[in-house]
Design a protein around this motif. Structure first.
Motif, PDB file in Angstrom:
ATOM      1  N   GLU A   1      30.310  19.540  63.769  1.00 12.56           N
ATOM      2  CA  GLU A   1      29.314  19.762  64.368  1.00 12.56           C
ATOM      3  C   GLU A   1      28.856  21.352  64.369  1.00 12.56           C
ATOM      4  OE1 GLU A   1      29.628  18.439  68.103  1.00 12.56           O
ATOM      5  OE2 GLU A   1      29.527  16.181  67.769  1.00 12.56           O
ATOM      6  N   TYR A   2      29.769  22.311  64.034  1.00 18.75           N
ATOM      7  CA  TYR A   2      29.670  23.674  64.085  1.00 18.75           C
ATOM      8  C   TYR A   2      29.902  24.373  62.671  1.00 18.75           C
ATOM      9  CZ  TYR A   2      30.172  22.223  68.896  1.00 18.75           C
ATOM     10  OH  TYR A   2      29.651  21.796  70.252  1.00 18.75           O
ATOM     11  N   GLY A   3      30.854  23.843  61.965  1.00 21.92           N
ATOM     12  CA  GLY A   3      31.039  24.402  60.624  1.00 21.92           C
ATOM     13  C   GLY A   3      30.158  24.064  59.505  1.00 21.92           C
ATOM     14  N   SER A   4      30.103  24.829  58.417  1.00 21.68           N
ATOM     15  CA  SER A   4      29.472  24.763  57.112  1.00 21.68           C
ATOM     16  C   SER A   4      30.199  23.568  56.423  1.00 21.68           C
ATOM     17  CB  SER A   4      29.225  26.121  56.430  1.00 21.68           C
ATOM     18  OG  SER A   4      30.749  26.607  56.178  1.00 21.68           O
ATOM     19  N   PRO A   5      29.289  22.812  55.496  1.00 16.20           N
ATOM     20  CA  PRO A   5      29.853  21.804  54.960  1.00 16.20           C
ATOM     21  C   PRO A   5      30.781  22.371  53.759  1.00 16.20           C
ATOM     22  CG  PRO A   5      27.407  21.724  54.843  1.00 16.20           C
ATOM     23  CD  PRO A   5      27.679  23.095  55.381  1.00 16.20           C
ATOM     24  N   ARG A   6      31.849  21.559  53.481  1.00 14.59           N
ATOM     25  CA  ARG A   6      32.836  21.836  52.356  1.00 14.59           C
ATOM     26  C   ARG A   6      32.885  20.822  51.613  1.00 14.59           C
ATOM     27  NH1 ARG A   6      38.064  23.482  56.095  1.00 14.59           N
ATOM     28  NH2 ARG A   6      37.344  25.066  57.547  1.00 14.59           N
ATOM     29  N   ALA A   7      33.125  21.162  50.299  1.00 17.89           N
ATOM     30  CA  ALA A   7      33.314  20.347  49.138  1.00 17.89           C
ATOM     31  C   ALA A   7      34.684  19.405  49.345  1.00 17.89           C
ATOM     32  CB  ALA A   7      32.907  20.926  47.895  1.00 17.89           C
ATOM     33  N   VAL A   8      34.606  18.031  49.487  1.00 13.91           N
ATOM     34  CA  VAL A   8      35.867  17.493  49.473  1.00 13.91           C
ATOM     35  C   VAL A   8      36.078  16.311  48.161  1.00 13.91           C
ATOM     36  CG1 VAL A   8      36.228  17.891  51.646  1.00 13.91           C
ATOM     37  CG2 VAL A   8      34.862  16.062  51.077  1.00 13.91           C
ATOM     38  N   GLU A   9      37.116  16.126  47.932  1.00 13.00           N
ATOM     39  CA  GLU A   9      37.316  14.713  47.179  1.00 13.00           C
ATOM     40  C   GLU A   9      37.996  13.670  47.934  1.00 13.00           C
ATOM     41  OE1 GLU A   9      39.898  16.122  43.956  1.00 13.00           O
ATOM     42  OE2 GLU A   9      38.309  16.723  42.582  1.00 13.00           O
ATOM     43  N   VAL A  10      37.679  12.449  48.039  1.00 13.97           N
ATOM     44  CA  VAL A  10      38.015  11.367  49.223  1.00 13.97           C
ATOM     45  C   VAL A  10      38.711  10.206  48.073  1.00 13.97           C
ATOM     46  CG1 VAL A  10      37.588  10.077  50.838  1.00 13.97           C
ATOM     47  CG2 VAL A  10      36.110  11.960  50.231  1.00 13.97           C
TER      48      VAL A  10
ATOM     49  N   ILE B   1      36.816  19.513  59.942  1.00 10.89           N
ATOM     50  CA  ILE B   1      35.742  19.573  60.513  1.00 10.89           C
ATOM     51  C   ILE B   1      35.635  20.288  61.820  1.00 10.89           C
ATOM     52  CG2 ILE B   1      35.386  17.073  59.808  1.00 10.89           C
ATOM     53  CD1 ILE B   1      36.158  16.025  62.420  1.00 10.89           C
ATOM     54  N   ASP B   2      36.610  20.994  62.114  1.00  7.63           N
ATOM     55  CA  ASP B   2      36.812  21.910  63.256  1.00  7.63           C
ATOM     56  C   ASP B   2      36.435  21.320  64.493  1.00  7.63           C
ATOM     57  OD1 ASP B   2      36.855  24.215  61.442  1.00  7.63           O
ATOM     58  OD2 ASP B   2      34.879  24.250  61.057  1.00  7.63           O
ATOM     59  N   VAL B   3      37.364  20.202  64.692  1.00 11.25           N
ATOM     60  CA  VAL B   3      37.305  19.676  66.222  1.00 11.25           C
ATOM     61  C   VAL B   3      38.645  19.870  66.739  1.00 11.25           C
ATOM     62  CG1 VAL B   3      37.417  17.325  67.266  1.00 11.25           C
ATOM     63  CG2 VAL B   3      35.738  17.861  65.319  1.00 11.25           C
ATOM     64  N   ALA B   4      38.599  20.319  67.996  1.00  5.56           N
ATOM     65  CA  ALA B   4      39.821  20.731  68.605  1.00  5.56           C
ATOM     66  C   ALA B   4      40.730  19.525  69.018  1.00  5.56           C
ATOM     67  CB  ALA B   4      39.397  21.280  70.109  1.00  5.56           C
ATOM     68  N   HIS B   5      40.183  18.084  69.335  1.00  2.00           N
ATOM     69  CA  HIS B   5      41.060  17.439  69.823  1.00  2.00           C
ATOM     70  C   HIS B   5      40.502  16.050  69.267  1.00  2.00           C
ATOM     71  CE1 HIS B   5      43.740  14.929  72.456  1.00  2.00           C
ATOM     72  NE2 HIS B   5      44.352  15.993  72.617  1.00  2.00           N
ATOM     73  N   ASP B   6      41.496  15.025  68.943  1.00  2.00           N
ATOM     74  CA  ASP B   6      40.959  13.788  68.677  1.00  2.00           C
ATOM     75  C   ASP B   6      40.315  12.957  69.492  1.00  2.00           C
ATOM     76  OD1 ASP B   6      43.273  13.272  69.895  1.00  2.00           O
ATOM     77  OD2 ASP B   6      43.523  11.187  68.752  1.00  2.00           O
ATOM     78  N   ILE B   7      40.429  13.518  70.855  1.00  2.00           N
ATOM     79  CA  ILE B   7      39.781  12.777  71.653  1.00  2.00           C
ATOM     80  C   ILE B   7      38.174  12.844  71.743  1.00  2.00           C
ATOM     81  CG2 ILE B   7      39.612  14.463  73.621  1.00  2.00           C
ATOM     82  CD1 ILE B   7      40.317  12.197  75.598  1.00  2.00           C
TER      83      ILE B   7
END
Length: 476
Positions: free
Chosen positions: A357-366, A310-316
């Motif tokens: 918040e900044y990346g494009s959607p990615r297809a995922v299997e959950v 999800i292109d997040v720098a830190h889990d905080i």
């Protein structure tokens, strides 16, 4: 001095005070004025307007003042009155407690004795001591409270000492501001090859190889804030022993403190089947994105692979966020996954898209698994990034195999236009079937998942004869 007992100032004579003015003067300079005879009989009672509670003493006129005093005050009054009448100088003031025979009221008064005439009449000027008594009571209560707090503090301090000395792990408390050790147990002193007294006030980082004064403490504080249960590796300077330091950050008396557990690393006794260690390592460095969340979607923990997804720098940055914030269909996706996992304990594959918040959607299997954590349920989400072809195949349903074969058989016997139309119908039917099943026949959620209105969904359900297949009325 005149024959009437009037004194004079150097600047002139004091004029005689009229009787009607004397009472006003007395009530202004004192809270209570009582005129008594030499044997203690009350001749008059003057009460200040600001102390109306003393008005009950007016009933003492022509009575013995001793009847309105407590037992211990009667003897004090007699002794002081005798000294005054004997002329042994002006006696000091005296504190007396007034009460009635039933004990319904009681208040302390400080009295001074004064002669006001040659016929043995004595004036008692009283000052109300109730405010002083109340303050004394408050001070006594405050003192008792401080003593109780001190005893409680001593009790907790004793418990803390016993716990520290009976803990098998090496434990130290380190100030994040100074980097100095505030407290340590005997195990930590033995491991760091220093006396407990020598540890207190010493820099924590000085006991480890290649660590500057602030680097180790800053690293431990960062890891504690990230809440990843990670440990820092270090090497003890005196013995060369390799250790892991696990830190917990808390605030005490306005200061941030690190609780550091120093754990020895014994690689010779490490086992390959240490499940807890293996799972922790897989969570931290594995390629699969993993998230632990509540039934409402609140993120409890997420590994680095998910942060990359999800292109997040830190889990905080995820503190207080909901997993639905990153899903393509938001709360609809989350509700479908949680309800299916709650019903059967797990959900093998669910296809959706995820984006930061900044990346494009990615297809995922959950894949979702329900885990019991005491009285609460926690849901573990494992996400795998897939390409568009894999995402399309993941939506295929076994019931669509016959339809797909029938489409293939059309090649050579029908035009391309007819084959494409048939293929569109097959894909559309499979998508609708999958959405209905994933939402457990919730038509509103299925319509939102497919981006259709509810009316359009019912039209397509009738078109593919899916309403009658579910045993429902066409007019639903």
């Amino acid at each position: 001095m005149t024959s009437r007992g009037t004194k004079y100032w150097d600047s002139g004579a004091i004029p005689l005070i009229a009787p009607e003015m004397l009472g006003d003067i007395i009530t202004e300079v004192a809270d209570l004025g009582i005129v008594i005879s030499e044997n203690g009989t009350v001749l008059s009672v003057l009460v200040s307007p600001e102390n109306k509670a003393f008005a009950v003493l007016k009933q003492l006129e022509q009575k013995d003042i001793r009847s309105a005093l407590t037992i211990e005050s009667v003897s004090k009054f007699d002794a002081r009155l005798g000294e005054f009448l004997d002329g042994a100088g002006t006696p000091p003031s005296i504190e007396l407690n007034h009460t009635d025979e039933t004990g319904r009221w009681e208040f302390p008064v400080r009295y001074s004795f004064h002669r006001i005439g040659p016929d043995g009449v004595v004036l008692l000027l009283g000052r109300d001591l109730r405010p002083v008594a109340e303050m004394q009571q408050q001070l006594v209560k405050a003192q008792l409270a401080l003593e109780r707090d001190y005893e409680t503090q001593r009790e907790y301090d004793t418990r803390f000492r016993v716990l520290m000395e009976n803990t098998a792990e090496a434990v130290v408390f380190v100030s994040t501001q100074t980097g100095e050790i505030n407290e340590a147990n005997a195990v930590a002193a033995a491991m760091l090859d220093e006396s407990r007294e020598g540890l207190i006030g010493a820099s924590f980082s000085q006991f480890f190889e290649g660590r500057r004064r602030g680097d180790l403490v800053d690293q431990l504080a960062t890891q504690a804030i990230s809440d990843q249960n990670s440990k820092s590796e270090a090497q003890i300077q005196s013995s060369g022993q390799s250790v892991e330091i696990a830190a917990t950050l808390f605030r005490a008396a306005g200061e941030r403190v690190l609780l550091c557990r120093i754990l020895p690393v014994d690689s010779a006794h490490a086992t390959a089947d240490d499940l807890a260690h293996n799972l922790q390592s897989f969570y931290n460095v594995g390629p699969e994105a993993m998230v632990f969340a509540t039934a409402g979607g609140e993120v409890l923990a997420a590994n680095d692979a998910f942060l990359d997804l999800i292109d997040v720098a830190h889990d905080i940055n995820m503190r207080g966020r909901n997993l639905s914030d990153y899903l393509q269909r938001g709360s609809i996706d989350l509700k479908v996954m949680v309800e299916n996992a709650s019903r059967s304990g797990r959900m093998r594959i669910y296809s959706t898209k995820i984006a930061g918040e900044y990346g494009s959607p990615r297809a995922v299997e959950v894949s979702i698994t329900k885990v019991e954590a005491g009285a609460h349920s926690v849901f573990a989400f494992v996400l795998r990034d897939v390409n568009h072809a894999d995402a399309s195949r993941s939506t295929a349903h076994p019931t669509g195999d016959d339809s797909m074969r029938s489409v293939v058989e059309l090649v050579g016997s029908a035009t391309l236009k007819d084959i494409v139309a048939e293929t569109t119908n097959v894909v559309e039917k499979m998508c609708i079937q999958t959405a209905v099943e994933l939402t457990m026949n919730n038509r509103v959620a299925a319509a939102e998942m497919l981006g259709l209105s509810r009316q359009s969904l019912y039209v397509k359900l009738r078109k593919f004869d899916l309403l009658s297949r579910d045993g429902e009325d066409d007019n639903q």
